[in-house]
Design a protein around this motif. Structure first.
Motif, short mmCIF file in Angstrom:
data_model
loop_
_atom_site.label_atom_id
_atom_site.label_comp_id
_atom_site.label_asym_id
_atom_site.label_seq_id
_atom_site.Cartn_x
_atom_site.Cartn_y
_atom_site.Cartn_z
N ARG A 47 0.92 -1.23 0.04
CA ARG A 47 0.02 -0.03 0.09
C ARG A 47 1.00 1.27 0.05
O ARG A 47 0.49 2.24 -0.47
CB ARG A 47 -0.77 -0.09 1.22
N ALA A 50 2.11 1.72 -3.44
CA ALA A 50 0.85 2.30 -4.45
C ALA A 50 0.51 3.89 -4.09
O ALA A 50 -0.18 4.32 -4.95
CB ALA A 50 -0.37 1.23 -4.27
N ALA A 52 -1.35 4.43 -0.93
CA ALA A 52 -2.59 4.18 -0.15
C ALA A 52 -2.27 4.50 1.14
O ALA A 52 -3.24 4.70 2.04
CB ALA A 52 -3.34 2.97 -0.37
N ALA A 72 -2.07 8.72 -4.69
CA ALA A 72 -1.96 7.38 -5.34
C ALA A 72 -2.41 7.61 -6.91
O ALA A 72 -1.93 6.81 -7.73
CB ALA A 72 -3.03 6.51 -4.63
N HIS A 73 -3.39 8.69 -6.92
CA HIS A 73 -4.13 8.41 -8.39
C HIS A 73 -2.93 9.01 -9.35
O HIS A 73 -2.95 8.44 -10.43
CB HIS A 73 -5.20 9.38 -8.44
N VAL A 76 -0.70 6.04 -10.25
CA VAL A 76 -1.30 5.36 -11.33
C VAL A 76 -1.25 5.63 -12.76
O VAL A 76 -0.57 4.84 -13.62
CB VAL A 76 -2.81 5.01 -11.23
N ASP B 179 -10.79 5.29 -1.33
CA ASP B 179 -9.49 4.81 -1.15
C ASP B 179 -9.09 4.18 -2.44
O ASP B 179 -8.31 4.27 -3.15
CB ASP B 179 -9.46 4.12 0.02
N ALA B 181 -10.91 4.14 -5.10
CA ALA B 181 -10.96 4.91 -6.43
C ALA B 181 -9.28 5.43 -6.71
O ALA B 181 -8.98 5.63 -7.90
CB ALA B 181 -11.93 6.04 -6.33
N GLU B 182 -8.74 6.00 -5.66
CA GLU B 182 -7.69 6.62 -6.04
C GLU B 182 -6.54 5.69 -6.49
O GLU B 182 -5.71 5.91 -7.33
CB GLU B 182 -6.92 6.92 -4.48
N LEU B 183 -6.63 4.48 -5.99
CA LEU B 183 -5.78 3.44 -6.55
C LEU B 183 -6.20 3.04 -7.94
O LEU B 183 -5.08 2.17 -8.59
CB LEU B 183 -5.64 2.03 -5.55
N VAL B 184 -7.16 3.37 -8.42
CA VAL B 184 -7.16 3.11 -10.08
C VAL B 184 -7.24 4.23 -10.65
O VAL B 184 -7.37 4.49 -11.97
CB VAL B 184 -8.63 2.51 -10.47
N GLY B 185 -6.62 5.36 -10.02
CA GLY B 185 -6.29 6.50 -10.84
C GLY B 185 -7.26 7.79 -10.98
O GLY B 185 -7.23 8.54 -11.67
N ILE B 186 -8.31 7.58 -9.83
CA ILE B 186 -9.05 8.90 -9.87
C ILE B 186 -8.87 9.84 -8.80
O ILE B 186 -8.43 9.26 -7.62
CB ILE B 186 -10.62 7.97 -9.57
N ASP B 187 -8.75 11.14 -9.09
CA ASP B 187 -8.32 11.95 -8.19
C ASP B 187 -9.45 12.41 -7.30
O ASP B 187 -10.36 13.24 -7.65
CB ASP B 187 -7.97 13.34 -8.99
#
Lengths: 234, 292
Positions: A47, A50, A52, A72-73, A76, B179, B181-187
């Motif tokens: 995490r 990444a 998080a 995190a975003h 990505v 949380d 959503a951030e991890l798939v690239g959403i701000d």
């Protein structure tokens, strides 16, 4: 070429120190398995890579760029994708929406190619993620991470809570993805699977790395000893 | 026939409540924030339109289009300066922050505009006065129809946005799991800011309708907030179509109450709200206590 470099990483939850001074490197195209007992700090480490979890100290470098304090975003869009523990799908979104919402980078992976790797999702395409079986959900979670066309794929316990036959299917798809040249860092409880799929293994105990080596060169007893923190005769 | 008339007028009134409630519902649905300043933001929107109308003499509907960018910007600023910080510190802080904001807005309006009661009804032209006499006991006002049609269009457009656009999926994904959503690239910060901007803009539309169909003053906000909140709860927290239906149900309850006795208007609305609360949240516990 080094893709990921972790330097002296410290992660804390309040007073609890989950990761203690962990350093390692991951080369482009490599597959590395993180193993260790529950609470060893594997998920926290993933995490933190990444984005998080904000680390307490140390650095994370991705492709030479210091990403330690990057949200995190944005990681990505640089090419880091995490398949989180417990899958964490968006329950009201359909399979296709779950995939398409995650398309941060263009490349080999799109809805079509993900569905080709996970054919079980094809008939479920327009179904809400909440109504899928565990294995289908895991496939969506991996597919969703692939949609951002990651250069580094982080997988956190993808076999957790799945029937063995489903785990086999997930790992068969994973082997295809690894063959494509994606760099993979995975956390896996199942030692046999970890040693099979990964080129290199890191074993963690109480937040520290206690054993590191090529999967082929490690014998099972040494790994088991490190896993449980048993004293090894030198 | 007068009952039918009461129901029809209730639907018109309810459409107004639904528009007021819409922004509240969005902010609760996306961020789990109950914005106690929502009514005051609606009234602020009414004042912005009022100022534009006073200085240019244009129609309030056109003035609203001019005011819209101002309100959207205000929403962004509100999110990035106040709400984002308060969201990080637990569920109580946003309540306190928006409660404070409510007082600040009311007092700024009092200082700037005095406590005088205002209305834009006179500036809106024929739509405030026209109506169709369908039968003896039933008349349909043009303004009521305009608000109802706008409300249905608004909720329809929002539904379309959330179900068929990528930005809409991003908003739903963030609402369900910020949380992840951030991890798939959403701000998620950006999504929250857009949600608040949308909510503030829609609140201003509610303020415009308030200003045209009746009167407003600097402290009108809290009353509007109560009706909006009741509409959201009656329709089910965070559900968009539920909010539209909740607004309509509240409006009909109020006009039916007023039909019995004009004093009962607000009371019947509150009773419906309480009945929904008891059935939905308190039913089980209540019956348990009675069994003992």
């Amino acid at each position: 070429m080094t893709l990921l470099r972790v330097e002296e990483l410290d992660c804390r939850y309040g007073l609890l120190q989950a990761v203690r001074g962990v350093s390692f490197e991951l080369a482009q195209g490599e597959t590395l398995a993180l193993i260790g007992a529950n609470g060893a700090g594997k998920s926290t480490l993933l995490r933190a890579i990444a984005g998080a979890h904000r680390p307490h100290g140390g650095r994370v470098l991705f492709d030479g760029v210091d990403v330690t304090s990057m949200p995190a975003h944005r990681r990505v869009s640089l090419g880091i994708a995490l398949v989180p523990e417990g899958r964490r799908l968006f329950p009201s979104l359909t399979v296709e929406e779950n995939l398409r919402v995650a398309a941060a980078r263009r490349g080999r992976w799109n809805v079509q190619s993900v569905l080709e790797v996970f054919p079980l999702l094809q008939p479920r395409r327009h179904m809400a993620a909440a109504n899928l079986s565990g294995g289908e959900q895991q496939a969506v979670a991996i597919g969703r991470a692939l949609m951002s066309n990651p250069r580094l794929l982080l997988l956190d316990e993808v076999s957790l809570g799945l029937a063995p036959i489903v785990v086999d299917a997930v790992y068969r798809s994973l082997a295809d993805i690894i063959k494509e040249g994606t760099t993979v860092l995975l956390v896996e409880q199942d030692l046999t699977r970890a040693l099979n799929v990964a080129g290199r293994v890191i074993c963690m105990l109480e937040g520290r790395i206690v054993l590191e080596g090529e999967a082929a060169s490690l014998d099972r007893d040494r790994v088991v000893g490190a896993y449980f923190g048993l004293k090894q005769p030198a | 026939m007068t009952i039918v008339n009461a129901v029809v007028q209730g639907i018109f009134l309810g459409a107004f409540y639904a528009v007021l409630a819409c922004g509240l519902s969005i902010m609760f649905g996306v961020m789990r924030v109950i914005n106690l300043a929502h009514g005051d933001i609606a009234v602020l929107g009414a004042y912005v339109v009022f100022v534009i109308v006073q200085s240019t003499g244009m129609s309030p509907l056109v003035a609203f289009v001019v005011a819209l960018p101002v309100m959207i910007l205000l929403g962004y600023v509100l999110q990035l300066t106040v709400l984002e910080r308060s969201l990080k510190s637990g569920i109580l802080t946003p309540l306190l922050a928006t409660f404070g904001l409510s007082i600040v807005i009311q007092n700024l309006l009092l200082i700037s505009f005095s406590p005088d009661v205002r209305s834009l009804g006179g500036n809106a032209g024929a739509i405030t006065t026209s109506s169709w006499q369908v039968t003896g006991g039933l008349s349909v006002s043009a303004l009521g129809m305009v608000i109802l049609v706008m409300a249905v269009l608004l909720f329809g457009a929002l539904q379309l946005f959330l179900s068929s656009t990528r930005a809409g999926w991003m908003m739903r994904a963030t609402a369900e799991d910020a949380d992840a959503a951030e991890l798939v690239g959403i701000d998620s910060r950006g999504v929250y800011a857009r949600a608040t901007a949308l909510a503030v803009a829609i609140a201003a539309l509610g303020g415009l309708f308030l200003a045209i169909r009746s009167v407003f003053d600097p402290v009108s906000g809290p009353t509007q907030l109560i009706f909006a909140f009741e509409a959201v709860v009656i329709g089910g927290m965070g559900s968009l179509w539920g909010t539209l239906l909740g607004g309509l149900a509240l409006g009909v309850a109020q006009t039916l109450g007023a039909h019995i006795n004009p004093e009962y208007s607000a009371l019947t609305g509150h009773l419906l709200f309480l009945a929904v609360l008891i059935v939905r949240f308190g039913g089980g516990r209540l019956s348990l206590r009675m069994a003992r």
